[in-house]
Design a protein around this motif. Sequence first.
Motif, PDB file in Angstrom:
ATOM      1  N   LEU A 177      -5.712   0.275  -5.353  1.00  0.00           N
ATOM      2  CA  LEU A 177      -5.655   1.448  -6.221  1.00  0.00           C
ATOM      3  C   LEU A 177      -6.990   2.192  -6.245  1.00  0.00           C
ATOM      4  O   LEU A 177      -7.026   3.438  -6.219  1.00  0.00           O
ATOM      5  N   ALA A 178      -8.085   1.449  -6.319  1.00  0.00           N
ATOM      6  CA  ALA A 178      -9.409   2.073  -6.360  1.00  0.00           C
ATOM      7  C   ALA A 178      -9.671   2.878  -5.093  1.00  0.00           C
ATOM      8  O   ALA A 178     -10.178   4.014  -5.148  1.00  0.00           O
ATOM      9  N   PHE A 179      -9.329   2.321  -3.936  1.00  0.00           N
ATOM     10  CA  PHE A 179      -9.567   3.032  -2.676  1.00  0.00           C
ATOM     11  C   PHE A 179      -8.620   4.219  -2.511  1.00  0.00           C
ATOM     12  O   PHE A 179      -8.991   5.232  -1.909  1.00  0.00           O
ATOM     13  N   ILE A 180      -7.413   4.114  -3.042  1.00  0.00           N
ATOM     14  CA  ILE A 180      -6.488   5.252  -2.990  1.00  0.00           C
ATOM     15  C   ILE A 180      -7.042   6.411  -3.811  1.00  0.00           C
ATOM     16  O   ILE A 180      -7.092   7.560  -3.348  1.00  0.00           O
ATOM     17  N   HIS A 181      -7.475   6.125  -5.026  1.00  0.00           N
ATOM     18  CA  HIS A 181      -8.046   7.177  -5.867  1.00  0.00           C
ATOM     19  C   HIS A 181      -9.308   7.762  -5.235  1.00  0.00           C
ATOM     20  O   HIS A 181      -9.494   8.991  -5.234  1.00  0.00           O
ATOM     21  N   PHE A 182     -10.158   6.906  -4.702  1.00  0.00           N
ATOM     22  CA  PHE A 182     -11.401   7.366  -4.075  1.00  0.00           C
ATOM     23  C   PHE A 182     -11.088   8.261  -2.870  1.00  0.00           C
ATOM     24  O   PHE A 182     -11.644   9.351  -2.736  1.00  0.00           O
ATOM     25  N   GLY A 183     -10.189   7.796  -2.009  1.00  0.00           N
ATOM     26  CA  GLY A 183      -9.875   8.536  -0.799  1.00  0.00           C
ATOM     27  C   GLY A 183      -9.197   9.862  -1.070  1.00  0.00           C
ATOM     28  O   GLY A 183      -9.579  10.897  -0.509  1.00  0.00           O
ATOM     29  N   LEU A 184      -8.194   9.866  -1.948  1.00  0.00           N
ATOM     30  CA  LEU A 184      -7.453  11.097  -2.215  1.00  0.00           C
ATOM     31  C   LEU A 184      -8.296  12.104  -2.988  1.00  0.00           C
ATOM     32  O   LEU A 184      -8.137  13.317  -2.800  1.00  0.00           O
ATOM     33  N   MET A 216       0.805  -1.227   0.000  1.00  0.00           N
ATOM     34  CA  MET A 216       0.000   0.000   0.000  1.00  0.00           C
ATOM     35  C   MET A 216       0.840   1.280   0.000  1.00  0.00           C
ATOM     36  O   MET A 216       0.550   2.208  -0.768  1.00  0.00           O
ATOM     37  N   PRO A 217       1.867   1.393   0.846  1.00  0.00           N
ATOM     38  CA  PRO A 217       2.659   2.638   0.844  1.00  0.00           C
ATOM     39  C   PRO A 217       3.248   2.979  -0.515  1.00  0.00           C
ATOM     40  O   PRO A 217       3.248   4.149  -0.924  1.00  0.00           O
ATOM     41  N   ALA A 218       3.735   1.962  -1.232  1.00  0.00           N
ATOM     42  CA  ALA A 218       4.304   2.201  -2.560  1.00  0.00           C
ATOM     43  C   ALA A 218       3.225   2.635  -3.545  1.00  0.00           C
ATOM     44  O   ALA A 218       3.452   3.522  -4.387  1.00  0.00           O
ATOM     45  N   ARG A 276      -9.709   1.771   3.381  1.00  0.00           N
ATOM     46  CA  ARG A 276     -10.080   3.187   3.496  1.00  0.00           C
ATOM     47  C   ARG A 276      -9.114   3.940   4.402  1.00  0.00           C
ATOM     48  O   ARG A 276      -8.785   5.105   4.139  1.00  0.00           O
ATOM     49  N   TYR A 277      -8.663   3.299   5.455  1.00  0.00           N
ATOM     50  CA  TYR A 277      -7.744   3.945   6.396  1.00  0.00           C
ATOM     51  C   TYR A 277      -6.365   4.140   5.767  1.00  0.00           C
ATOM     52  O   TYR A 277      -5.798   5.241   5.804  1.00  0.00           O
ATOM     53  N   ASP A 278      -5.836   3.092   5.179  1.00  0.00           N
ATOM     54  CA  ASP A 278      -4.489   3.155   4.617  1.00  0.00           C
ATOM     55  C   ASP A 278      -4.413   4.070   3.393  1.00  0.00           C
ATOM     56  O   ASP A 278      -3.354   4.642   3.121  1.00  0.00           O
ATOM     57  N   ALA A 279      -5.513   4.193   2.669  1.00  0.00           N
ATOM     58  CA  ALA A 279      -5.520   5.073   1.509  1.00  0.00           C
ATOM     59  C   ALA A 279      -5.348   6.536   1.912  1.00  0.00           C
ATOM     60  O   ALA A 279      -4.797   7.341   1.156  1.00  0.00           O
ATOM     61  N   LEU A 280      -5.782   6.872   3.126  1.00  0.00           N
ATOM     62  CA  LEU A 280      -5.771   8.264   3.575  1.00  0.00           C
ATOM     63  C   LEU A 280      -4.717   8.564   4.633  1.00  0.00           C
ATOM     64  O   LEU A 280      -4.440   9.730   4.909  1.00  0.00           O
ATOM     65  N   SER A 281      -4.159   7.536   5.242  1.00  0.00           N
ATOM     66  CA  SER A 281      -3.342   7.721   6.444  1.00  0.00           C
ATOM     67  C   SER A 281      -2.132   8.624   6.235  1.00  0.00           C
ATOM     68  O   SER A 281      -1.722   9.343   7.156  1.00  0.00           O
ATOM     69  N   GLU A 282      -1.554   8.625   5.045  1.00  0.00           N
ATOM     70  CA  GLU A 282      -0.363   9.429   4.815  1.00  0.00           C
ATOM     71  C   GLU A 282      -0.686  10.894   4.520  1.00  0.00           C
ATOM     72  O   GLU A 282       0.022  11.802   4.965  1.00  0.00           O
ATOM     73  N   HIS A 283      -1.766  11.141   3.788  1.00  0.00           N
ATOM     74  CA  HIS A 283      -2.064  12.498   3.336  1.00  0.00           C
ATOM     75  C   HIS A 283      -3.061  13.234   4.225  1.00  0.00           C
ATOM     76  O   HIS A 283      -2.991  14.466   4.332  1.00  0.00           O
ATOM     77  N   ALA A 284      -4.002  12.546   4.815  1.00  0.00           N
ATOM     78  CA  ALA A 284      -5.060  13.205   5.582  1.00  0.00           C
ATOM     79  C   ALA A 284      -4.706  13.314   7.059  1.00  0.00           C
ATOM     80  O   ALA A 284      -3.924  12.525   7.587  1.00  0.00           O
ATOM     81  N   SER A 285      -5.308  14.295   7.712  1.00  0.00           N
ATOM     82  CA  SER A 285      -5.196  14.393   9.163  1.00  0.00           C
ATOM     83  C   SER A 285      -6.180  13.416   9.800  1.00  0.00           C
ATOM     84  O   SER A 285      -7.024  12.834   9.109  1.00  0.00           O
ATOM     85  N   LYS A 341      -1.070  18.049   0.300  1.00  0.00           N
ATOM     86  CA  LYS A 341      -0.103  18.098   1.387  1.00  0.00           C
ATOM     87  C   LYS A 341      -0.265  16.877   2.282  1.00  0.00           C
ATOM     88  O   LYS A 341      -1.377  16.431   2.538  1.00  0.00           O
ATOM     89  N   ARG A 342       0.830  16.329   2.748  1.00  0.00           N
ATOM     90  CA  ARG A 342       0.792  15.172   3.635  1.00  0.00           C
ATOM     91  C   ARG A 342       0.636  15.624   5.081  1.00  0.00           C
ATOM     92  O   ARG A 342       1.437  16.399   5.586  1.00  0.00           O
ATOM     93  N   GLU A 343      -0.406  15.109   5.748  1.00  0.00           N
ATOM     94  CA  GLU A 343      -0.666  15.448   7.150  1.00  0.00           C
ATOM     95  C   GLU A 343      -0.355  14.291   8.098  1.00  0.00           C
ATOM     96  O   GLU A 343      -0.321  14.467   9.298  1.00  0.00           O
ATOM     97  N   TYR A 344      -0.179  13.088   7.555  1.00  0.00           N
ATOM     98  CA  TYR A 344       0.209  11.894   8.328  1.00  0.00           C
ATOM     99  C   TYR A 344      -0.717  11.666   9.530  1.00  0.00           C
ATOM    100  O   TYR A 344      -0.265  11.449  10.658  1.00  0.00           O
ATOM    101  N   GLY A 345      -2.014  11.684   9.246  1.00  0.00           N
ATOM    102  CA  GLY A 345      -2.987  11.447  10.316  1.00  0.00           C
ATOM    103  C   GLY A 345      -3.093   9.999  10.743  1.00  0.00           C
ATOM    104  O   GLY A 345      -3.578   9.694  11.834  1.00  0.00           O
ATOM    105  N   GLY A 346      -2.638   9.091   9.895  1.00  0.00           N
ATOM    106  CA  GLY A 346      -2.648   7.676  10.244  1.00  0.00           C
ATOM    107  C   GLY A 346      -1.301   7.229  10.771  1.00  0.00           C
ATOM    108  O   GLY A 346      -0.286   7.904  10.575  1.00  0.00           O
ATOM    109  N   THR A 347      -1.290   6.099  11.447  1.00  0.00           N
ATOM    110  CA  THR A 347      -0.056   5.558  12.000  1.00  0.00           C
ATOM    111  C   THR A 347       0.069   4.086  11.649  1.00  0.00           C
ATOM    112  O   THR A 347      -0.909   3.445  11.248  1.00  0.00           O
ATOM    113  N   LEU A 348       1.278   3.555  11.798  1.00  0.00           N
ATOM    114  CA  LEU A 348       1.489   2.137  11.550  1.00  0.00           C
ATOM    115  C   LEU A 348       0.690   1.289  12.522  1.00  0.00           C
ATOM    116  O   LEU A 348       0.084   0.286  12.129  1.00  0.00           O
TER     117      LEU A 348
END
Length: 248
Positions: A221-228, A101-103, A171-180, A117-124
């Motif tokens: 990929l579908a969830f990444i596009h949907f989330g972002l 997922m990260p890649a 849904r969580y991983d698609a947003l965790s890096e960019h969203a708060s 902008k990356r807000e890194y709202g999610g964590t490992l």
Amino acid sequence: MSFIFKATASAFRDLLRFKIAWIIIWPILVSTLLWLIIGLIFQDSFSELILLLLNEVGIGGWLQNMESGWITSGIQSIIHIILFIPLVIITTLLITTIFVMPALVKLVAKRSFPELKREYGGTLSGSIINAILASGVFILIWVITVPLWAVGAGIIIPFIAAAFMNQQLFRYDALSEHASKQEIKTICASNRYSLWGLGLLTGLFQFIPILNLLAPIFTALAFIHFGLEHLRLLRAENVKNDLLINNH
């Protein structure tokens, strides 16, 4: 619905990109090999467990008393396959969300959402907890609905389980890096039904031969596009509201 179809169309487009070719196949190959090895090692234990389940639904004794052993073996083989498929699916999805997922997020964001902008709202740890929760409920759905297979209603179980697993896991991983943290909560809460719809649509591919090899990466990929895409719209709306407030 337009967001769902837009996300799936973008996912198909990204599947054709050379950069992700190396990550399309290996998760499902690793999962299949893993469960084949486990199945061979614990074959007798699995057979005993299946017999217990058959006894619970009232047909175990009937099968044991049948003179045609091939019928009993055939039914047990079918049950093995029914159990094997969700185990491979869930393991592949977990490998995808943890290792791949990260890649994928990086590739999609760089090409389609470079302004975010990356807000890194999610964590490992949050991702791991979410994966454990999704896996637990997925398995529970299969276990508690086993009796429904005897009456034919079990045909809908795989699709319900896949829809839940996909939307809960990705849904969580698609947003965790960019969203708060708040943005993740807002997007998931306001798009609950759309996320389930996307989970069901992507889940269908898990049961189509050949295409199911691509299903985990396609789903991610579908969830990444949907989330972002929803994150971009949410931030644009927030900027618009801030401007209105400042103007007044």
